[in-house]
Design a protein around this motif. Sequence first.
Motif, short mmCIF file in Angstrom:
data_model
loop_
_atom_site.label_atom_id
_atom_site.label_comp_id
_atom_site.label_asym_id
_atom_site.label_seq_id
_atom_site.Cartn_x
_atom_site.Cartn_y
_atom_site.Cartn_z
N LEU A 20 26.47 -3.23 -34.95
CA LEU A 20 25.13 -3.79 -34.82
C LEU A 20 24.27 -2.81 -34.03
CD1 LEU A 20 25.93 -7.54 -33.98
CD2 LEU A 20 25.80 -6.40 -36.21
N GLU A 21 23.24 -2.30 -34.68
CA GLU A 21 22.36 -1.31 -34.05
C GLU A 21 21.21 -2.01 -33.33
OE1 GLU A 21 19.40 2.39 -35.33
OE2 GLU A 21 20.95 1.70 -36.71
N PRO A 22 20.95 -1.64 -32.08
CA PRO A 22 19.80 -2.21 -31.37
C PRO A 22 18.49 -1.77 -32.02
CG PRO A 22 21.32 -1.09 -29.86
CD PRO A 22 21.72 -0.71 -31.25
N THR A 23 17.42 -2.50 -31.75
CA THR A 23 16.10 -2.06 -32.18
C THR A 23 15.68 -0.86 -31.34
OG1 THR A 23 14.87 -3.43 -30.61
CG2 THR A 23 15.51 -4.46 -32.70
N SER A 24 14.67 -0.14 -31.80
CA SER A 24 14.21 1.03 -31.04
C SER A 24 13.68 0.63 -29.66
CB SER A 24 13.13 1.76 -31.83
OG SER A 24 12.08 0.89 -32.19
N GLY A 25 13.09 -0.56 -29.57
CA GLY A 25 12.62 -1.02 -28.27
C GLY A 25 13.75 -1.32 -27.31
N TRP A 60 20.03 5.51 -35.69
CA TRP A 60 20.77 5.09 -34.50
C TRP A 60 20.42 5.96 -33.28
CZ3 TRP A 60 24.91 1.30 -35.22
CH2 TRP A 60 25.36 0.79 -33.98
N PHE A 61 20.57 7.24 -33.39
CA PHE A 61 20.32 8.13 -32.26
C PHE A 61 18.98 8.87 -32.36
CE2 PHE A 61 25.04 8.01 -32.18
CZ PHE A 61 25.21 7.57 -30.87
N SER A 62 18.34 8.82 -33.51
CA SER A 62 17.15 9.64 -33.75
C SER A 62 15.97 9.18 -32.89
CB SER A 62 16.76 9.58 -35.22
OG SER A 62 17.81 10.03 -36.05
N LEU A 63 15.47 10.09 -32.04
CA LEU A 63 14.28 9.80 -31.25
C LEU A 63 13.00 10.16 -31.99
CD1 LEU A 63 15.47 11.00 -27.73
CD2 LEU A 63 15.66 8.75 -28.79
N PHE A 64 13.17 10.83 -33.13
CA PHE A 64 12.05 11.21 -33.99
C PHE A 64 12.39 10.81 -35.42
CE2 PHE A 64 12.14 13.98 -30.38
CZ PHE A 64 10.82 14.22 -30.04
N ASP A 65 11.37 10.60 -36.25
CA ASP A 65 11.66 10.43 -37.66
C ASP A 65 11.68 11.80 -38.33
OD1 ASP A 65 9.03 11.21 -38.10
OD2 ASP A 65 8.48 9.45 -39.27
N GLU A 66 11.89 11.84 -39.62
CA GLU A 66 12.04 13.12 -40.31
C GLU A 66 10.77 13.96 -40.27
OE1 GLU A 66 15.14 12.90 -43.85
OE2 GLU A 66 13.70 11.24 -43.98
N ALA A 67 9.62 13.31 -40.09
CA ALA A 67 8.35 14.04 -40.04
C ALA A 67 7.91 14.37 -38.62
CB ALA A 67 7.26 13.23 -40.75
N GLY A 68 8.71 13.93 -37.61
CA GLY A 68 8.38 14.25 -36.23
C GLY A 68 7.65 13.18 -35.46
N ALA A 69 7.46 11.98 -36.05
CA ALA A 69 6.84 10.88 -35.31
C ALA A 69 7.75 10.45 -34.16
CB ALA A 69 6.58 9.70 -36.25
N HIS A 70 7.17 9.85 -33.12
CA HIS A 70 7.90 9.55 -31.89
C HIS A 70 8.33 8.08 -31.83
CE1 HIS A 70 5.40 12.93 -29.74
NE2 HIS A 70 6.02 13.35 -30.84
#
Length: 443
Positions: free
Chosen positions: A255-260, A299-309
């Motif tokens: 179960l993956e937490p939400t980004s918040g 899961w671990f990505s602090l950015f999306d593929e286009a570089g959004a935060h």
Amino acid sequence: MVFPKRNYFFIFKLGFFALIISVLNGCNEAENGKSRRKVYVEKKNGKYALIKDGKPFFINGASGYSYCSVLKESGGNTLRTWDTTNLAVILDSALANDLSVIVGLYLPNYHETSFFNNPVQAAKMHKDYQAVVKRFKYHPALLMWSIGNEVIFPYNPSYNNFYKVFNGLVDMIHQDDPDHPITTVLLNFDKKSILNLVVRCDIDIISFNIYNRINTLRDDLDWFRWFWSGPYLLSEWGIDGPWEGTKQTAWGAYLEPTSGEKAELCLTRYQQYMPVEDSRFLGSCLFYWGHKQEGTHTWFSLFDEAGAHSETVGKMKSLWSGKAYKHEFPTVKTMLLNSKKAKDNILLTANAPATAEVLLDSLGGGIKTIKWQLFKEDWLRINNQANTKKLTPLSQLNKNSTELKVNFTAPEEEGPYRIFATIYNTQGNFATCNIPFYVVSQP
């Protein structure tokens, strides 16, 4: 007093030779002492400090290969890598953004005896890394060398060749580049590995990758001080990943937490458990400063593929820079699938209609778009390592919308799946959430 003319040349020669001797002695002292070193560990009044260009340097860093400008803007000062891929580009980019780099040198696991017992292969790796060290040791962005990642240091004498290879690399770097310290990375606070490392090796700093066990780190450090009380840093820290101890569904999907929730966990772990008061602590690197597939693509990505935060980037900017946190990020309250939450072990019938919905706590701006995607669950494990290959979304659901609710048809094939929602606001930032479910074939 007036000297005879012939003595002027004699005095000049004496002065010239004195100057040469002075320069040579200075060079020898610089070569043998810390005055020549660009980066070194200093112990003064019982406190360790990393000294860079003559000044104390505390690592506020991130583990990754990219987004150097964002790291700098966020108040970070260090990037940590795991290998030498594109190293020249990374170092140059770091330099352009006034960042330092912990350069990782990949090392096979100790139990890969076919490598360590093969002198030809070991010699080739040694030679290749020596070339890397000689090429980049003068680069202004280089902070230190890191040999291996999550290395286990065994006791059994049958692994003597592992130590021979490891120590050979350490000795080579100490000799060829005395200007930069050497570290190696352990997984968690592994006391057995620390013992063997201290007794059998000669590195300058011990690094730890530590996640859910960071809350016991202070106690572990205090308890083991009787044996080891040297300097250390956290080469990786962050949220819990898809591994033992993380909540799962009945069929084993994590179960993956939400980004918040991830952002809040990082804030809590830094404020409550980061041992910033410890006189041995040299700093830390957050994982993962970039975008990667591991467990899921979010899961671990602090950015999306286009570089959004994501929101974690904003939280770290507040922690590193000391500036007040400005909430400009979407925050998910919860995600539902057929009105159920991820923990409810959701079963869907093949080809049956279903509804997914996202409930938001805040937007930090208006909704720009919501990316809805459906994937097969990522079960691939090779040598117990998570898959890093990007997955392809299924045709049943792969679209952009501005609606917080979407209807779709469950896949026909029985098995585990996961539905994702990535919410982008008008500020250009995003939030993520997903729910695993299992498709059951019709009787």
